[in-house]
Design a protein around this motif. Structure first.
Motif, PDB file in Angstrom:
ATOM      1  N   ALA A 187      -6.157   9.403   5.858  1.00 12.70           N
ATOM      2  CA  ALA A 187      -7.650   9.595   5.831  1.00 12.70           C
ATOM      3  C   ALA A 187      -8.147   8.071   5.001  1.00 12.70           C
ATOM      4  CB  ALA A 187      -8.097  10.843   4.910  1.00 12.70           C
ATOM      5  N   LEU A 188      -7.016   7.606   4.117  1.00 11.32           N
ATOM      6  CA  LEU A 188      -7.407   6.524   3.400  1.00 11.32           C
ATOM      7  C   LEU A 188      -7.678   5.130   4.243  1.00 11.32           C
ATOM      8  CD1 LEU A 188      -7.637   4.959   0.646  1.00 11.32           C
ATOM      9  CD2 LEU A 188      -5.188   4.860   0.514  1.00 11.32           C
ATOM     10  N   GLY A 189      -7.070   5.103   5.255  1.00 13.47           N
ATOM     11  CA  GLY A 189      -6.949   4.171   6.506  1.00 13.47           C
ATOM     12  C   GLY A 189      -6.191   2.823   5.828  1.00 13.47           C
ATOM     13  N   ARG A 190      -5.220   3.153   5.190  1.00 15.95           N
ATOM     14  CA  ARG A 190      -4.211   1.917   4.917  1.00 15.95           C
ATOM     15  C   ARG A 190      -2.913   2.175   5.109  1.00 15.95           C
ATOM     16  NH1 ARG A 190      -6.333  -0.703  -0.832  1.00 15.95           N
ATOM     17  NH2 ARG A 190      -8.640  -0.764  -0.456  1.00 15.95           N
ATOM     18  N   LYS A 191      -2.144   1.121   5.299  1.00 23.64           N
ATOM     19  CA  LYS A 191      -0.935   1.402   5.347  1.00 23.64           C
ATOM     20  C   LYS A 191       0.026   2.225   4.217  1.00 23.64           C
ATOM     21  CE  LYS A 191       0.286  -2.504   8.163  1.00 23.64           C
ATOM     22  NZ  LYS A 191       0.964  -3.810   8.259  1.00 23.64           N
ATOM     23  N   PHE A 192       0.741   3.005   4.363  1.00 28.62           N
ATOM     24  CA  PHE A 192       1.647   3.632   3.227  1.00 28.62           C
ATOM     25  C   PHE A 192       3.063   3.887   3.746  1.00 28.62           C
ATOM     26  CE2 PHE A 192      -0.433   6.937   5.949  1.00 28.62           C
ATOM     27  CZ  PHE A 192       0.681   7.858   6.247  1.00 28.62           C
ATOM     28  N   LYS A 193       3.808   4.284   2.892  1.00 29.44           N
ATOM     29  CA  LYS A 193       5.161   4.543   2.869  1.00 29.44           C
ATOM     30  C   LYS A 193       5.616   5.910   2.496  1.00 29.44           C
ATOM     31  CE  LYS A 193       7.198   0.036   2.571  1.00 29.44           C
ATOM     32  NZ  LYS A 193       8.082  -0.796   2.044  1.00 29.44           N
ATOM     33  N   LEU A 194       6.277   6.696   3.402  1.00 29.52           N
ATOM     34  CA  LEU A 194       6.590   8.094   2.926  1.00 29.52           C
ATOM     35  C   LEU A 194       8.036   8.015   2.393  1.00 29.52           C
ATOM     36  CD1 LEU A 194       6.338   9.822   6.576  1.00 29.52           C
ATOM     37  CD2 LEU A 194       4.755   9.814   4.668  1.00 29.52           C
ATOM     38  N   ARG A 195       8.026   8.845   1.332  1.00 25.82           N
ATOM     39  CA  ARG A 195       9.169   8.509   0.356  1.00 25.82           C
ATOM     40  C   ARG A 195       9.757  10.115   0.129  1.00 25.82           C
ATOM     41  NH1 ARG A 195      10.351   3.420  -1.635  1.00 25.82           N
ATOM     42  NH2 ARG A 195      12.141   4.592  -2.523  1.00 25.82           N
ATOM     43  N   GLU A 196      10.802  10.341   0.569  1.00 24.88           N
ATOM     44  CA  GLU A 196      11.642  11.448   0.392  1.00 24.88           C
ATOM     45  C   GLU A 196      11.717  11.966  -1.129  1.00 24.88           C
ATOM     46  OE1 GLU A 196      12.581  13.509   2.749  1.00 24.88           O
ATOM     47  OE2 GLU A 196      11.921  12.199   4.214  1.00 24.88           O
ATOM     48  N   GLU A 197      11.705  11.129  -2.026  1.00 27.85           N
ATOM     49  CA  GLU A 197      11.905  11.377  -3.292  1.00 27.85           C
ATOM     50  C   GLU A 197      10.570  12.052  -3.842  1.00 27.85           C
ATOM     51  OE1 GLU A 197      11.928   8.288  -1.884  1.00 27.85           O
ATOM     52  OE2 GLU A 197      13.829   7.274  -2.710  1.00 27.85           O
ATOM     53  N   LEU A 198       9.408  11.986  -2.875  1.00 23.24           N
ATOM     54  CA  LEU A 198       8.237  12.761  -3.418  1.00 23.24           C
ATOM     55  C   LEU A 198       7.940  14.190  -3.089  1.00 23.24           C
ATOM     56  CD1 LEU A 198       5.889   9.725  -3.205  1.00 23.24           C
ATOM     57  CD2 LEU A 198       6.753  10.348  -5.196  1.00 23.24           C
ATOM     58  N   VAL A 199       8.840  14.803  -2.618  1.00 23.33           N
ATOM     59  CA  VAL A 199       8.822  16.138  -2.038  1.00 23.33           C
ATOM     60  C   VAL A 199       8.659  17.094  -3.126  1.00 23.33           C
ATOM     61  CG1 VAL A 199      10.129  15.793  -0.121  1.00 23.33           C
ATOM     62  CG2 VAL A 199      11.446  16.432  -1.993  1.00 23.33           C
ATOM     63  N   GLN A 200       8.086  18.089  -2.983  1.00 22.49           N
ATOM     64  CA  GLN A 200       8.007  19.267  -3.974  1.00 22.49           C
ATOM     65  C   GLN A 200       9.203  19.798  -4.685  1.00 22.49           C
ATOM     66  OE1 GLN A 200       6.128  22.627  -2.550  1.00 22.49           O
ATOM     67  NE2 GLN A 200       6.141  23.860  -4.708  1.00 22.49           N
ATOM     68  N   GLY A 201       9.303  19.805  -6.053  1.00 23.36           N
ATOM     69  CA  GLY A 201      10.527  20.136  -6.815  1.00 23.36           C
ATOM     70  C   GLY A 201      11.060  18.879  -7.420  1.00 23.36           C
ATOM     71  N   THR A 202      10.777  17.732  -7.227  1.00 19.55           N
ATOM     72  CA  THR A 202      11.544  16.544  -7.574  1.00 19.55           C
ATOM     73  C   THR A 202      10.858  16.283  -9.145  1.00 19.55           C
ATOM     74  OG1 THR A 202      11.839  15.634  -5.303  1.00 19.55           O
ATOM     75  CG2 THR A 202      11.876  14.145  -7.329  1.00 19.55           C
ATOM     76  N   ASN A 203      11.721  15.886  -9.970  1.00 20.73           N
ATOM     77  CA  ASN A 203      11.189  15.540 -11.158  1.00 20.73           C
ATOM     78  C   ASN A 203      11.172  14.349 -11.391  1.00 20.73           C
ATOM     79  OD1 ASN A 203      13.648  14.420 -12.119  1.00 20.73           O
ATOM     80  ND2 ASN A 203      14.482  16.627 -12.456  1.00 20.73           N
ATOM     81  N   ALA A 204      10.336  14.010 -12.626  1.00 27.52           N
ATOM     82  CA  ALA A 204       9.804  12.597 -12.932  1.00 27.52           C
ATOM     83  C   ALA A 204      11.115  11.494 -12.883  1.00 27.52           C
ATOM     84  CB  ALA A 204       9.304  12.701 -14.209  1.00 27.52           C
ATOM     85  N   ALA A 205      12.145  11.960 -13.453  1.00 29.74           N
ATOM     86  CA  ALA A 205      13.480  11.101 -13.659  1.00 29.74           C
ATOM     87  C   ALA A 205      13.982  11.005 -12.253  1.00 29.74           C
ATOM     88  CB  ALA A 205      14.549  11.944 -14.611  1.00 29.74           C
ATOM     89  N   GLN A 206      13.711  11.692 -11.331  1.00 30.44           N
ATOM     90  CA  GLN A 206      14.550  11.393 -10.032  1.00 30.44           C
ATOM     91  C   GLN A 206      13.528  10.549  -9.289  1.00 30.44           C
ATOM     92  OE1 GLN A 206      14.535  15.629  -8.904  1.00 30.44           O
ATOM     93  NE2 GLN A 206      16.644  15.871  -8.564  1.00 30.44           N
ATOM     94  N   VAL A 207      12.298  10.495  -9.563  1.00 30.73           N
ATOM     95  CA  VAL A 207      11.314   9.618  -8.844  1.00 30.73           C
ATOM     96  C   VAL A 207      11.416   8.239  -9.270  1.00 30.73           C
ATOM     97  CG1 VAL A 207       8.657   9.160  -8.542  1.00 30.73           C
ATOM     98  CG2 VAL A 207       9.676  11.445  -8.287  1.00 30.73           C
ATOM     99  N   LEU A 208      11.597   8.093 -10.653  1.00 38.09           N
ATOM    100  CA  LEU A 208      11.906   6.954 -11.337  1.00 38.09           C
ATOM    101  C   LEU A 208      13.124   6.085 -10.983  1.00 38.09           C
ATOM    102  CD1 LEU A 208      10.340   7.608 -14.577  1.00 38.09           C
ATOM    103  CD2 LEU A 208       9.304   6.407 -12.943  1.00 38.09           C
ATOM    104  N   GLN A 209      14.195   7.116 -10.701  1.00 35.05           N
ATOM    105  CA  GLN A 209      15.479   6.393  -9.892  1.00 35.05           C
ATOM    106  C   GLN A 209      15.385   5.596  -8.777  1.00 35.05           C
ATOM    107  OE1 GLN A 209      18.364   9.663  -9.805  1.00 35.05           O
ATOM    108  NE2 GLN A 209      19.472   8.849 -11.417  1.00 35.05           N
TER     109      GLN A 209
END
Length: 86
Positions: A64-86
């Protein structure tokens, strides 16, 4: 660096047998995503890097934003901040 977190719009309730990642936006959620996406598009700088969870409802919200974006597996539910930052 600025960080903006945009939670997905209203999504379908969990149903028996439907994996969480496949829950879609409701019609109301589609309107919410369009309204917030239009506002964000006017206020975000050009070249903003947009990362999105691979959950269907999140991808629909980002579209809905109408811009390019990247899907990131690290952003699934249950991932913690440390895992995202890696």
């Amino acid at each position: 660096m600025d960080l903006i977190l945009w939670r997905h719009a209203e999504a379908e309730d969990e149903r028996d047998g439907l994996p969480d990642l496949e829950r879609a936006l409701t019609p109301r959620g589609e309107k919410q995503a369009a309204r917030v996406g239009a506002w964000l598009d006017r206020h975000l700088p050009e070249g903003t890097r947009i990362l999105c969870s691979p959950a269907l409802r999140c991808e629909q919200t980002a579209l809905a934003l109408g811009r390019k974006f990247k899907l990131r597996e690290e952003l699934v539910q249950g991932t913690n901040a440390a895992q995202v930052l890696q």
